[in-house]
Design a protein around this motif. Structure first.
Motif, PDB file in Angstrom:
ATOM      1  N   TYR A 208     -20.637   6.399   0.690  1.00  0.00           N
ATOM      2  CA  TYR A 208     -21.297   7.655   0.998  1.00  0.00           C
ATOM      3  C   TYR A 208     -22.795   7.389   1.180  1.00  0.00           C
ATOM      4  N   THR A 209     -23.492   8.299   1.828  1.00  0.00           N
ATOM      5  CA  THR A 209     -24.924   8.091   2.014  1.00  0.00           C
ATOM      6  C   THR A 209     -25.659   8.164   0.667  1.00  0.00           C
ATOM      7  N   ASN A 210     -26.684   7.337   0.527  1.00  0.00           N
ATOM      8  CA  ASN A 210     -27.565   7.344  -0.659  1.00  0.00           C
ATOM      9  C   ASN A 210     -26.942   6.776  -1.941  1.00  0.00           C
ATOM     10  N   GLY A 212     -26.668   3.542  -2.615  1.00  0.00           N
ATOM     11  CA  GLY A 212     -27.333   2.291  -3.011  1.00  0.00           C
ATOM     12  C   GLY A 212     -26.855   1.061  -2.258  1.00  0.00           C
ATOM     13  N   GLU A 228     -34.382   4.273   0.635  1.00  0.00           N
ATOM     14  CA  GLU A 228     -35.117   5.494   0.354  1.00  0.00           C
ATOM     15  C   GLU A 228     -34.211   6.514  -0.300  1.00  0.00           C
ATOM     16  N   LEU A 231     -31.187  11.026   2.572  1.00  0.00           N
ATOM     17  CA  LEU A 231     -29.903  10.720   3.176  1.00  0.00           C
ATOM     18  C   LEU A 231     -30.097   9.970   4.491  1.00  0.00           C
ATOM     19  N   ALA A 233     -30.806   6.760   5.202  1.00  0.00           N
ATOM     20  CA  ALA A 233     -31.948   5.861   5.358  1.00  0.00           C
ATOM     21  C   ALA A 233     -31.596   4.765   6.363  1.00  0.00           C
ATOM     22  N   GLY A 256     -24.401   5.284   6.196  1.00  0.00           N
ATOM     23  CA  GLY A 256     -23.630   5.912   5.129  1.00  0.00           C
ATOM     24  C   GLY A 256     -22.738   7.013   5.678  1.00  0.00           C
ATOM     25  N   ASN A 319     -21.793   1.993  -8.683  1.00  0.00           N
ATOM     26  CA  ASN A 319     -23.225   1.658  -8.840  1.00  0.00           C
ATOM     27  C   ASN A 319     -23.940   2.745  -9.645  1.00  0.00           C
ATOM     28  N   LYS A 320     -25.173   2.474  -9.990  1.00  0.00           N
ATOM     29  CA  LYS A 320     -26.060   3.395 -10.721  1.00  0.00           C
ATOM     30  C   LYS A 320     -25.541   3.727 -12.120  1.00  0.00           C
ATOM     31  N   ALA A 323     -27.932   5.294 -14.471  1.00  0.00           N
ATOM     32  CA  ALA A 323     -28.282   6.716 -14.360  1.00  0.00           C
ATOM     33  C   ALA A 323     -27.110   7.628 -14.741  1.00  0.00           C
ATOM     34  N   ALA A 366     -27.580  -1.625  -9.291  1.00  0.00           N
ATOM     35  CA  ALA A 366     -28.227  -2.505  -8.307  1.00  0.00           C
ATOM     36  C   ALA A 366     -29.717  -2.623  -8.587  1.00  0.00           C
ATOM     37  N   THR A 367     -30.316  -1.570  -9.134  1.00  0.00           N
ATOM     38  CA  THR A 367     -31.763  -1.635  -9.390  1.00  0.00           C
ATOM     39  C   THR A 367     -32.064  -2.467 -10.642  1.00  0.00           C
TER      40      THR A 367
HETATM   41  N1  GTP Z   1     -30.831   4.703 -10.853  1.00  0.00           N
HETATM   42  C1  GTP Z   1     -30.416   3.935  -9.847  1.00  0.00           C
HETATM   43  N2  GTP Z   1     -30.826   4.204  -8.603  1.00  0.00           N
HETATM   44  C2  GTP Z   1     -30.386   3.404  -7.599  1.00  0.00           C
HETATM   45  C3  GTP Z   1     -29.520   2.297  -7.844  1.00  0.00           C
HETATM   46  N3  GTP Z   1     -29.258   1.711  -6.657  1.00  0.00           N
HETATM   47  C4  GTP Z   1     -29.931   2.410  -5.714  1.00  0.00           C
HETATM   48  N4  GTP Z   1     -30.624   3.428  -6.268  1.00  0.00           N
HETATM   49  C5  GTP Z   1     -31.483   4.413  -5.584  1.00  0.00           C
HETATM   50  O1  GTP Z   1     -30.689   5.233  -4.735  1.00  0.00           O
HETATM   51  C6  GTP Z   1     -31.418   5.621  -3.577  1.00  0.00           C
HETATM   52  C7  GTP Z   1     -30.660   5.282  -2.326  1.00  0.00           C
HETATM   53  O2  GTP Z   1     -30.570   3.897  -2.179  1.00  0.00           O
HETATM   54  P1  GTP Z   1     -30.231   3.184  -0.786  1.00  0.00           P
HETATM   55  O3  GTP Z   1     -30.041   1.734  -1.093  1.00  0.00           O
HETATM   56  O4  GTP Z   1     -31.191   3.588   0.272  1.00  0.00           O
HETATM   57  O5  GTP Z   1     -28.820   3.873  -0.485  1.00  0.00           O
HETATM   58  P2  GTP Z   1     -27.898   3.693   0.823  1.00  0.00           P
HETATM   59  O6  GTP Z   1     -26.494   3.752   0.327  1.00  0.00           O
HETATM   60  O7  GTP Z   1     -28.304   2.489   1.577  1.00  0.00           O
HETATM   61  O8  GTP Z   1     -28.245   5.019   1.603  1.00  0.00           O
HETATM   62  P3  GTP Z   1     -28.124   5.348   3.201  1.00  0.00           P
HETATM   63  O9  GTP Z   1     -28.659   4.201   3.962  1.00  0.00           O
HETATM   64  O10 GTP Z   1     -28.926   6.575   3.295  1.00  0.00           O
HETATM   65  O11 GTP Z   1     -26.664   5.595   3.442  1.00  0.00           O
HETATM   66  C8  GTP Z   1     -32.763   4.893  -3.682  1.00  0.00           C
HETATM   67  O12 GTP Z   1     -33.705   5.791  -4.215  1.00  0.00           O
HETATM   68  C9  GTP Z   1     -32.480   3.759  -4.642  1.00  0.00           C
HETATM   69  O13 GTP Z   1     -33.630   3.327  -5.330  1.00  0.00           O
HETATM   70  C10 GTP Z   1     -29.121   2.038  -9.205  1.00  0.00           C
HETATM   71  O14 GTP Z   1     -28.378   1.109  -9.529  1.00  0.00           O
HETATM   72  N5  GTP Z   1     -29.591   2.900 -10.141  1.00  0.00           N
END
Ligand code: GTP
Ligand code: MG
Length: 416
Positions: A208-210, A212, A228, A231, A233, A256, A319-320, A323, A366-367
């Motif tokens: 899904y978008t966002n 990580g 970012e 949504l 990014a 995403g 992931n995450k 949080a 991932a962070t």
């Molecule tokens: N707390 C937390 N935030 C995370 C983690 N991984 C990614 N994020 C945050 O989630 C947000 C989206 O991360 P992206 O890596 O841009 O997500 P994406 O899946 O590539 O999103 P799109 O390209 O929009 O589909 C950012 O603000 C990241 O810093 C994690 O493990 N923990």
């Protein structure tokens, strides 16, 4: 003529309906997402409208009384954009615009198209988005034309004659044909590029978008992909050569998914999604800290089915975890029923998640790089398994993860 359109709206109201298949709770979740989409596009939601109805009104989507209520609010509060959560038919959009003429009437598809247009960086992504925009606009052209008439001050004036609309339609149709040719040419080129990648296993990050995906790509591939908290990014596919221990493979990060992804977008992004379709292994990334992550998984699986990529080995990457928060019930609270929102991570692991198999479900951040070693090991094993089956002659090159020697990846090893 259908250039990238930047909607500089400030005050926005969003609208959705409660039906038999869509409870009030669901609607609220959907509107939360629509609000996030609006924010991503540069707007601020100041009001939500909803109505219970059996089915949408074919003429104005909402009931006449509700439309009047919204109209009054729009006038009183200087709302400049009204966004419907569902796709409006061209005639619904036209009819609503006739009643609420003070502001722009958009639907979810239009909003997503707008975000894509704002975010498309490469000429390929721009071509794909423009094609989707043209397809979306074609049946809505007459409505748009009247809108222009109105801007010129011609409220209540007759719209243009059929001939003008027809000319307009022809221009857009020609443009669609041109864009399709352009995409076909780039596809051919990209297909050749993909074919040239030789004997490497291909792994695609989907989700899904966002959730990580790009963050994970950066963490694994030591690359630099745009991340970012908005949504979509990422619109273009990025492919990196990654080496875990001494096993090289290709990892791709791509656009995403989202629920109700407009079909014309899926169609025009087909070649971007080829990377997913042609992958040997999918890493389905999930944002477990999102309250609706189970719905997200379902929409991603649906999209994978739509693009015929549902028959591949998948590792679920939750992931995450840093949080992740769950609701708690006080010991003396006997009223509150336990729901999935109350599950701890451990409890989640023993739900349906246990059925995907321990090896196919990973829980990471991932962070913070939590459980990252386990993640790398698991991906290594899966890639190695595919590699050995695919290229049996060089299986001795890749020993077990624990025996393998780490090799640094240099940036100049990237393939694209
Ligand atoms: N707390 C937390 N935030 C995370 C983690 N991984 C990614 N994020 C945050 O989630 C947000 C989206 O991360 P992206 O890596 O841009 O997500 P994406 O899946 O590539 O999103 P799109 O390209 O929009 O589909 C950012 O603000 C990241 O810093 C994690 O493990 N923990
Ligand atoms: Mg991304």
């Amino acid at each position: 003529m259908l250039e990238k359109e930047v909607l500089n709206f400030e005050k926005t109201a969003i609208v959705g309906i409660v039906t038999q298949n869509q409870s009030e709770e669901k609607l609220n979740e959907y509107l939360d997402e629509l609000e996030f989409l609006t924010f991503t596009a540069g707007g601020q939601v100041v009001k939500r409208f909803s109505q219970k109805m059996e089915r949408p009104n074919p003429k104005t989507f909402m009931g006449t009384g509700k439309i009047e209520e919204i109209h009054a609010y729009v006038k009183e509060n200087g709302i400049s954009t009204l966004i419907f959560d569902d796709e409006l038919t061209p005639s619904q959009q036209k009819n609503i615009s006739k009643i609420i003429e003070e502001c722009k009437i958009l639907d979810r598809t239009h909003l997503i198209l707008d975000i894509f247009a704002q975010r498309a960086e490469t000429s390929y992504a721009r071509t794909q988005v423009e094609l989707a925009q043209c397809i979306y606009m074609l049946p809505r052209l007459s409505g748009l034309w009247t809108h222009l008439e109105r801007q010129k001050g011609g409220i209540g004036m007759r719209g243009p004659g059929e001939t003008e609309i027809e000319t307009d339609r022809r221009i857009v149709r020609d443009r669609i044909a041109l864009l399709k040719d352009k995409i076909k040419a780039i596809d051919k080129q990209m297909g050749t590029q993909r074919g040239n990648r030789g004997s490497m296993v291909r792994v695609a990050l989907v989700g899904y978008t966002n959730v990580g995906k790009s963050t994970l790509m950066n963490a694994v591939g030591k690359s630099d992909v745009f991340v970012e908290n908005k949504l979509f990014a990422t619109l273009d596919t990025t492919v990196r050569k990654v080496v875990i221990k001494n096993l090289p493979f290709l990892l791709s990060d791509t656009v995403g998914f989202i629920r109700k992804l407009p079909t014309m977008l899926v169609d025009s992004f087909k070649s971007t999604l080829d990377e997913v379709r042609e992958a040997d292994l999918l890493l389905h990334v999930v944002d477990i800290s999102h309250p609706e992550f189970e719905d997200h998984i379902a929409s991603v699986n649906q999209t994978l089915l739509d693009i015929k990529a549902n028959d591949k080995p998948v590792i679920m990457v939750f992931n995450k975890i840093d949080a992740y928060k769950h609701l708690t019930i006080d010991e003396d609270d006997l009223m509150t029923e336990k729901t999935p929102r109350h599950f701890t991570l451990e409890e989640w692991k023993s739900t349906w998640m246990s059925r995907v198999g321990e090896e196919n479900a990973l829980f990471i951040s991932a962070t913070n790089k939590e459980n990252f070693e386990e993640f790398r090991e698991r991906v290594y094993e899966a890639v190695r398994h595919i590699h050995i089956t695919r290229f049996p002659y060089n299986k001795f090159l890749y020993p077990d993860y624990k025996d393998a020697i780490e090799k640094e990846v240099d940036d100049d090893e990237e393939t694209e």
